[in-house]
Motif scaffolding. Sequence first.
Motif, PDB file in Angstrom:
ATOM      1  N   TRP A   1      -1.125   0.881  -5.898  1.00  0.00           N
ATOM      2  CA  TRP A   1      -0.631  -0.308  -5.208  1.00  0.00           C
ATOM      3  C   TRP A   1       0.305  -1.061  -6.140  1.00  0.00           C
ATOM      4  O   TRP A   1       0.188  -0.969  -7.360  1.00  0.00           O
TER       5      TRP A   1
ATOM      6  N   SER B   1      -7.737   7.831  -5.205  1.00  0.00           N
ATOM      7  CA  SER B   1      -7.134   6.664  -4.570  1.00  0.00           C
ATOM      8  C   SER B   1      -5.656   6.572  -4.928  1.00  0.00           C
ATOM      9  O   SER B   1      -5.226   7.049  -5.983  1.00  0.00           O
TER      10      SER B   1
ATOM     11  N   LYS C   1       0.867  -1.182   0.000  1.00  0.00           N
ATOM     12  CA  LYS C   1       0.000   0.000   0.000  1.00  0.00           C
ATOM     13  C   LYS C   1       0.899   1.226   0.000  1.00  0.00           C
ATOM     14  O   LYS C   1       1.606   1.485   0.974  1.00  0.00           O
TER      15      LYS C   1
END
Length: 267
Positions: free
Chosen positions: A247, A244, A188
Amino acid sequence: MIVFPMMLNAQYWEIGGYLGASNYNGEFSEKPIEINQTHIAYGGIVRANLSRHIAIRGSIIKGMISGTDQNAVKYYHRRWTRNLSFRNPIVDITIAPELNILGFRTNHYTYWQSPYIFAGVTVYKMNPQALYDDKWVNLQPLGTEGQFIKGYEDRRYNLTQFAIPFGFGWKFSIGSNINIGIEASARKTFTDYLDDCSASYVDLKGLYYRNGQIAVNLSNRTGEVNNERIDKVPDVDMRGSPESKDWYYFLGVTVSYSLLPRGCIGY
């Protein structure tokens, strides 16, 4: 730093290698994983085994992530005309506590296998690039989203960053101090620029004045798949989705050798 004194008290150590695959999820992903953007990853791993259930692991893994708008299906027209793509070589250094759920010992007749989980801290080095005139061009110095223009400083990003790693796997002791593990893990991150794509388009005249023609050409590549470049409204039309963060992932196999105390068999 508390893990380092713990590692010095390890009952035994393992040292080995890692071979697997890397991938990512970000602005170029319509699915959690774009299979055709998978790359080879490799590196090394060391473990300090504190008990049957607890170990501290350190690893360094080199991988590659990439993406392209040519994969677009669901949002075909919008992404196809955006016409962006990238690759990003990543060097990942991770240290993490590891929990052997069933307990694990090298060469042990009972604790010879166990599922495990881990989570810790990662430092990684990245370098987003785009293919331009048959050459891979480093994107971060170009500021394709106006990073070096006044008013857009919040879009700047560093090439060395932290991430939170976590993963799971299953390990086996196969004899002669050798262990094999199969594991999957995720990172993350705290950036939306693994792919150098996050926010809105910027004024191309200002970008040209600050960073030159290559920055302009790689900021808006719509002209390469259309008869002419599609004009974008600065601060309105979006290149990416800043809601967002990005990742990246690893899936691979570890092979390690246990440095057991002398005279200890089935330790």
